[in-house]
Design a protein around this motif. Structure first.
Motif, PDB file in Angstrom:
ATOM      1  N   GLU A  30      22.200   9.247  91.470  1.00  0.00           N
ATOM      2  CA  GLU A  30      22.311   8.192  92.482  1.00  0.00           C
ATOM      3  C   GLU A  30      21.442   6.989  92.122  1.00  0.00           C
ATOM      4  OE1 GLU A  30      21.298   9.967  96.169  1.00  0.00           O
ATOM      5  OE2 GLU A  30      23.128  11.182  96.299  1.00  0.00           O
ATOM      6  N   ARG A  31      20.183   7.257  91.743  1.00  0.00           N
ATOM      7  CA  ARG A  31      19.274   6.166  91.402  1.00  0.00           C
ATOM      8  C   ARG A  31      19.734   5.458  90.132  1.00  0.00           C
ATOM      9  NH1 ARG A  31      14.501   5.845  93.993  1.00  0.00           N
ATOM     10  NH2 ARG A  31      13.515   4.834  92.198  1.00  0.00           N
TER      11      ARG A  31
ATOM     12  N   ALA B 179      15.415   6.499  86.021  1.00  0.00           N
ATOM     13  CA  ALA B 179      15.572   7.302  87.234  1.00  0.00           C
ATOM     14  C   ALA B 179      14.855   8.641  87.097  1.00  0.00           C
ATOM     15  CB  ALA B 179      17.057   7.528  87.514  1.00  0.00           C
TER      16      ALA B 179
END
Length: 205
Positions: free
Chosen positions: A123-124, A143
């Motif tokens: 996600e990051r 990330a």
């Protein structure tokens, strides 16, 4: 006399055929050998009981593992917990069963954590690729380096290490956040770095 022989440096154990093993047998005197022959049945019974106790007794770490598993499944009845631990101390089969369940729970929890970390990293990484225009490889690296995982405990489950993923936080910030979240039930927090070691091991050729 058996206790005296042990203090003198002799070791005794039960062999697979039910006879008594002695070491060093060459140092036994004729009188000692005669005593062992005459009291073989009693010695066998004593050694057998010692083996049972050795197998059944719970170590501190084993008791902690079983307590943590019981807490994780929602068992809070202290009488039931005490009964379970007593069974494990007295019954080798019960001990093996509950330690097995505790081990399975730990492995399942570890696998779930790795999956959760993977999702957070993805996600990051996607956000950094979209908002900062970073290449995928660089975004994934950034990330992953930002991930911080913490173990914490609350008074509701004092024997269980709960887990939280907090990217870009240090221990003090994590503690402050958890105190705000759990208030007076918060007990402690520690950084959990084992997950990163596992990731590094997987990346090695």
């Amino acid at each position: 006399m058996l206790a005296a022989l042990k203090q003198a440096g002799f070791e005794f154990w039960l062999k697979a055929n039910g006879s008594v093993g002695v070491k060093p047998v060459s140092k036994l005197t004729a009188e000692q050998m005669d005593y062992l022959r005459q009291h073989k049945a009693a010695i066998v019974a004593e050694l057998a009981q010692t083996e049972i106790q050795s197998v059944s007794t719970l170590s501190i770490d084993q008791e902690k593992a079983i307590r943590a598993w019981l807490s994780a499944i929602g068992e809070v009845d202290q009488a039931m917990i005490a009964e379970t631990l007593a069974r494990c101390r007295d019954d080798p089969d019960a001990k093996a069963y509950f330690l097995g369940r505790a081990k399975e729970a730990v492995e399942t929890k570890a696998n779930e954590l790795q999956e959760n970390i993977k999702e957070v990293i993805e996600e990051r990484s996607a956000i950094m690729q979209f908002e900062a225009g970073l290449p995928k490889a660089e975004a994934e690296k950034e990330a992953k380096s930002a991930i911080k995982v913490y173990h914490y405990r609350t008074s509701e489950k004092p024997d269980v290490d709960l887990v939280v993923i907090m990217p870009n936080t240090n221990l003090a910030e994590a503690e402050s956040s958890l105190k705000r979240r759990f208030g007076s039930t918060f007990i402690s927090v520690n950084e959990y770095s084992a997950w990163r070691q596992k990731e590094m091991a997987k990346e090695q050729p």
